[in-house]
Design an enzyme around this catalytic site. Sequence first.
Site, mmCIF file in Angstrom:
data_model
loop_
_atom_site.group_PDB
_atom_site.id
_atom_site.type_symbol
_atom_site.label_atom_id
_atom_site.label_comp_id
_atom_site.label_asym_id
_atom_site.label_seq_id
_atom_site.Cartn_x
_atom_site.Cartn_y
_atom_site.Cartn_z
ATOM 1 N N ASP A 1 43.586 45.109 39.275
ATOM 2 C CA ASP A 1 42.270 45.369 39.891
ATOM 3 C C ASP A 1 41.986 44.346 40.992
ATOM 4 O O ASP A 1 41.552 44.702 42.095
ATOM 5 C CB ASP A 1 41.142 45.279 38.848
ATOM 6 C CG ASP A 1 41.228 46.363 37.781
ATOM 7 O OD1 ASP A 1 41.856 47.394 38.033
ATOM 8 O OD2 ASP A 1 40.651 46.148 36.696
ATOM 9 N N GLU B 1 41.399 55.940 31.374
ATOM 10 C CA GLU B 1 40.707 55.359 32.520
ATOM 11 C C GLU B 1 40.503 56.440 33.580
ATOM 12 O O GLU B 1 41.276 57.388 33.684
ATOM 13 C CB GLU B 1 41.511 54.191 33.109
ATOM 14 C CG GLU B 1 41.568 52.996 32.179
ATOM 15 C CD GLU B 1 41.905 51.682 32.890
ATOM 16 O OE1 GLU B 1 41.859 51.631 34.131
ATOM 17 O OE2 GLU B 1 42.188 50.710 32.176
ATOM 18 N N HIS C 1 37.042 51.288 32.042
ATOM 19 C CA HIS C 1 37.910 50.706 31.014
ATOM 20 C C HIS C 1 37.430 51.247 29.674
ATOM 21 O O HIS C 1 36.507 50.698 29.077
ATOM 22 C CB HIS C 1 37.796 49.172 30.999
ATOM 23 C CG HIS C 1 38.406 48.480 32.174
ATOM 24 N ND1 HIS C 1 38.263 47.120 32.395
ATOM 25 C CD2 HIS C 1 39.165 48.954 33.197
ATOM 26 C CE1 HIS C 1 38.925 46.791 33.497
ATOM 27 N NE2 HIS C 1 39.466 47.885 34.010
ATOM 28 N N HIS D 1 35.777 52.093 38.494
ATOM 29 C CA HIS D 1 36.616 52.690 37.465
ATOM 30 C C HIS D 1 36.177 52.274 36.077
ATOM 31 O O HIS D 1 35.321 51.426 35.903
ATOM 32 C CB HIS D 1 38.113 52.516 37.735
ATOM 33 C CG HIS D 1 38.647 51.140 37.547
ATOM 34 N ND1 HIS D 1 38.663 50.219 38.546
ATOM 35 C CD2 HIS D 1 39.186 50.541 36.465
ATOM 36 C CE1 HIS D 1 39.201 49.101 38.096
ATOM 37 N NE2 HIS D 1 39.525 49.264 36.826
#
Length: 145
Positions: A90, A15, A79, A77
């Site tokens: 999150d 990530e 995944h 971000h």
Amino acid sequence: MNQVLARCSAAGSYETGGILVGKYSKNQRVAEVTAISDSPEDSVEGPTVFIRGIRGIYRWLQTLWRSSSHYYLGEWHFHPGLHTKPSTLDMGTMTDIARAEAYKCPEPILLIVGGNETHGWFFYTQVTTRDGAIVELHRCEPKKS
Ligand SMILES: [Zn+2]
């Protein structure tokens, strides 16, 4: 988005992420993202975890504010290889940011990119309000062939 996807590609199976910077339209209904940050070097990155660090972010935001009056809008971000569903962490992070006076951002945007270069990218965006409500803005998954 090209900059975000380049960073996701480079991150491979880890990530990664950063912040979204820009401005709102006059009526405040549209956020225009004009810049993204890299992952700060004090971030925690793993196959299923990303905790964004802070090193260098404040100074970068000050520079952008002085040069263009652009400011913090939210977080992005990646995944890797996965769906874009926000994790409990999150969700909690975005609520904390919405409530934190230091961010001066009562409705932060979250962009999550999932998938990968080979099989296609997934996108998800939401806004979190100060009372913790989630407003999903956009969800996009690759077409199955
Ligand atoms: Zn996540």
